[in-house]
Design a protein around this motif. Structure first.
Motif, PDB file in Angstrom:
ATOM      1  N   GLU A 218       0.830  -1.207   0.000  1.00  0.00           N
ATOM      2  CA  GLU A 218       0.000   0.000   0.000  1.00  0.00           C
ATOM      3  C   GLU A 218       0.865   1.259   0.000  1.00  0.00           C
ATOM      4  O   GLU A 218       0.603   2.219  -0.739  1.00  0.00           O
ATOM      5  CB  GLU A 218      -0.910  -0.010   1.220  1.00  0.00           C
ATOM      6  N   THR A 219       1.914   1.251   0.816  1.00  0.00           N
ATOM      7  CA  THR A 219       2.810   2.409   0.883  1.00  0.00           C
ATOM      8  C   THR A 219       3.571   2.590  -0.418  1.00  0.00           C
ATOM      9  O   THR A 219       3.734   3.715  -0.916  1.00  0.00           O
ATOM     10  CB  THR A 219       3.798   2.260   2.057  1.00  0.00           C
ATOM     11  N   ARG A 220       4.046   1.472  -0.978  1.00  0.00           N
ATOM     12  CA  ARG A 220       4.759   1.555  -2.256  1.00  0.00           C
ATOM     13  C   ARG A 220       3.865   2.139  -3.353  1.00  0.00           C
ATOM     14  O   ARG A 220       4.303   2.962  -4.159  1.00  0.00           O
ATOM     15  CB  ARG A 220       5.253   0.173  -2.688  1.00  0.00           C
ATOM     16  N   LEU A 221       2.618   1.718  -3.389  1.00  0.00           N
ATOM     17  CA  LEU A 221       1.718   2.229  -4.419  1.00  0.00           C
ATOM     18  C   LEU A 221       1.511   3.735  -4.283  1.00  0.00           C
ATOM     19  O   LEU A 221       1.544   4.468  -5.272  1.00  0.00           O
ATOM     20  CB  LEU A 221       0.368   1.501  -4.351  1.00  0.00           C
ATOM     21  N   LEU A 222       1.302   4.184  -3.057  1.00  0.00           N
ATOM     22  CA  LEU A 222       1.100   5.612  -2.833  1.00  0.00           C
ATOM     23  C   LEU A 222       2.304   6.425  -3.308  1.00  0.00           C
ATOM     24  O   LEU A 222       2.155   7.455  -3.966  1.00  0.00           O
ATOM     25  CB  LEU A 222       0.856   5.878  -1.349  1.00  0.00           C
ATOM     26  N   VAL A 223       3.496   5.955  -2.970  1.00  0.00           N
ATOM     27  CA  VAL A 223       4.710   6.693  -3.308  1.00  0.00           C
ATOM     28  C   VAL A 223       5.082   6.521  -4.780  1.00  0.00           C
ATOM     29  O   VAL A 223       5.376   7.497  -5.482  1.00  0.00           O
ATOM     30  CB  VAL A 223       5.883   6.235  -2.416  1.00  0.00           C
TER      31      VAL A 223
ATOM     32  N   ASN B 208      10.969  14.974  -3.913  1.00  0.00           N
ATOM     33  CA  ASN B 208      10.335  15.172  -2.613  1.00  0.00           C
ATOM     34  C   ASN B 208      11.152  14.406  -1.568  1.00  0.00           C
ATOM     35  O   ASN B 208      11.093  13.176  -1.487  1.00  0.00           O
ATOM     36  CB  ASN B 208       8.893  14.664  -2.657  1.00  0.00           C
ATOM     37  N   GLU B 209      11.925  15.141  -0.755  1.00  0.00           N
ATOM     38  CA  GLU B 209      12.834  14.504   0.192  1.00  0.00           C
ATOM     39  C   GLU B 209      12.096  13.700   1.258  1.00  0.00           C
ATOM     40  O   GLU B 209      12.581  12.666   1.718  1.00  0.00           O
ATOM     41  CB  GLU B 209      13.722  15.558   0.856  1.00  0.00           C
ATOM     42  N   ILE B 210      10.929  14.165   1.656  1.00  0.00           N
ATOM     43  CA  ILE B 210      10.164  13.443   2.677  1.00  0.00           C
ATOM     44  C   ILE B 210       9.715  12.092   2.139  1.00  0.00           C
ATOM     45  O   ILE B 210       9.832  11.056   2.807  1.00  0.00           O
ATOM     46  CB  ILE B 210       8.957  14.279   3.148  1.00  0.00           C
ATOM     47  N   LEU B 211       9.208  12.089   0.907  1.00  0.00           N
ATOM     48  CA  LEU B 211       8.800  10.827   0.293  1.00  0.00           C
ATOM     49  C   LEU B 211       9.994   9.903   0.095  1.00  0.00           C
ATOM     50  O   LEU B 211       9.886   8.686   0.277  1.00  0.00           O
ATOM     51  CB  LEU B 211       8.114  11.077  -1.051  1.00  0.00           C
ATOM     52  N   SER B 212      11.127  10.462  -0.287  1.00  0.00           N
ATOM     53  CA  SER B 212      12.325   9.653  -0.493  1.00  0.00           C
ATOM     54  C   SER B 212      12.754   8.970   0.796  1.00  0.00           C
ATOM     55  O   SER B 212      13.112   7.784   0.806  1.00  0.00           O
ATOM     56  CB  SER B 212      13.474  10.509  -1.030  1.00  0.00           C
ATOM     57  N   ARG B 213      12.714   9.712   1.907  1.00  0.00           N
ATOM     58  CA  ARG B 213      13.092   9.127   3.193  1.00  0.00           C
ATOM     59  C   ARG B 213      12.091   8.051   3.622  1.00  0.00           C
ATOM     60  O   ARG B 213      12.467   7.006   4.153  1.00  0.00           O
ATOM     61  CB  ARG B 213      13.201  10.206   4.260  1.00  0.00           C
ATOM     62  N   LEU B 214      10.812   8.305   3.385  1.00  0.00           N
ATOM     63  CA  LEU B 214       9.787   7.313   3.690  1.00  0.00           C
ATOM     64  C   LEU B 214      10.030   6.041   2.891  1.00  0.00           C
ATOM     65  O   LEU B 214       9.959   4.921   3.418  1.00  0.00           O
ATOM     66  CB  LEU B 214       8.401   7.880   3.379  1.00  0.00           C
ATOM     67  N   TYR B 215      10.337   6.222   1.618  1.00  0.00           N
ATOM     68  CA  TYR B 215      10.575   5.059   0.752  1.00  0.00           C
ATOM     69  C   TYR B 215      11.812   4.286   1.198  1.00  0.00           C
ATOM     70  O   TYR B 215      11.822   3.051   1.176  1.00  0.00           O
ATOM     71  CB  TYR B 215      10.730   5.522  -0.702  1.00  0.00           C
ATOM     72  N   ASP B 216      12.837   4.994   1.619  1.00  0.00           N
ATOM     73  CA  ASP B 216      14.061   4.335   2.081  1.00  0.00           C
ATOM     74  C   ASP B 216      13.806   3.455   3.306  1.00  0.00           C
ATOM     75  O   ASP B 216      14.493   2.456   3.511  1.00  0.00           O
ATOM     76  CB  ASP B 216      15.143   5.373   2.406  1.00  0.00           C
TER      77      ASP B 216
END
Length: 224
Positions: free
Chosen positions: A93-98, A153-161
């Motif tokens: 779910e998180t991967r799809l959103l990002v 988007n640095e916030i999204l990048s950190r979330l994805y990491d």
């Protein structure tokens, strides 16, 4: 005769601290499934495997428990946690959103992004040919991460990491259980690259949704 030039010596590189070596050993083994879910690890065996005392083993195990990879049981050892159905659903779910957002943002793509994605796709093909599933999983994850980073988007990048370890572990599990999926992943990555290269934002997002959603089905063993 001129004097010989002085010999330049380089100090020997220091080894990582003992606890860091243990941590790296266990974590890598869990991610590439040498230590599968349900495996009970003991301090003594780990200390012997890495060549350290038990004290740094305990330190490394505490760190890995915080990361959610193991569960400590006093006087028994550490249980490697299996990937749960809820974890699979949450990661997908998180991967799809990002990733859908990032795929749309990738259009129009820079020449630099296209070149990097082509390079990563070639690396995946080479690693598949070599039969290195752990390396294939890493390259697979890097392909998607490159698109996410490109969104700016640095916030999204950190979330994805933060999803990295779970993605790698799931990726190896899928490839071991469904070897035919390896070639399908390469094909779908090619389709995603083609859509981005063509400037088709909707098409890129659709490929991502189909590709990532399939992970949940496969890891659960529900392939149809």
């Amino acid at each position: 005769m001129p004097a010989a030039p002085p010999v330049v010596t380089h100090p020997t590189a220091k080894r990582p601290p003992a606890a860091e070596r243990v941590y790296t050993h266990i974590k890598q083994a869990v991610l590439d499934r040498r230590y599968e879910g349900g495996t009970l690890l003991t301090e003594g065996d780990l200390a012997e495997a890495v060549g350290v005392s038990r004290t740094p083993v305990r330190e490394a195990l505490l760190r890995l428990e915080v990361e959610g990879l193991i569960k400590l049981y006093p006087k028994k050892g550490a249980l490697v946690l299996a990937v749960s159905a809820q974890e699979i659903a949450d990661v997908v779910e998180t991967r799809l959103l990002v990733e859908e957002f990032a795929a749309r943002k990738a259009v129009p793509a820079s020449a630099k992004l296209i070149a990097r994605l082509e390079e990563l796709l070639d690396e995946q093909r080479q690693q598949v040919a070599a039969g290195d599933l752990a390396a294939v999983s890493v390259a697979d994850r890097c392909f998607h991460a490159e698109i996410v980073r490109n969104a700016g988007n640095e916030i999204l990048s950190r979330l994805y990491d933060q999803l990295r370890d779970r993605q790698l572990r799931m990726g190896v599990a899928v490839m071991e259980a469904h070897p035919g999926r390896i070639a399908a992943n390469i094909t779908e990555h090619g389709e995603l690259l083609d859509a981005i290269r063509a400037g088709d934002a909707d098409g890129a997002a659709q490929v991502v949704r189909r590709h990532v959603s399939r992970v949940k089905v496969l890891v659960r063993g529900e392939d149809r």
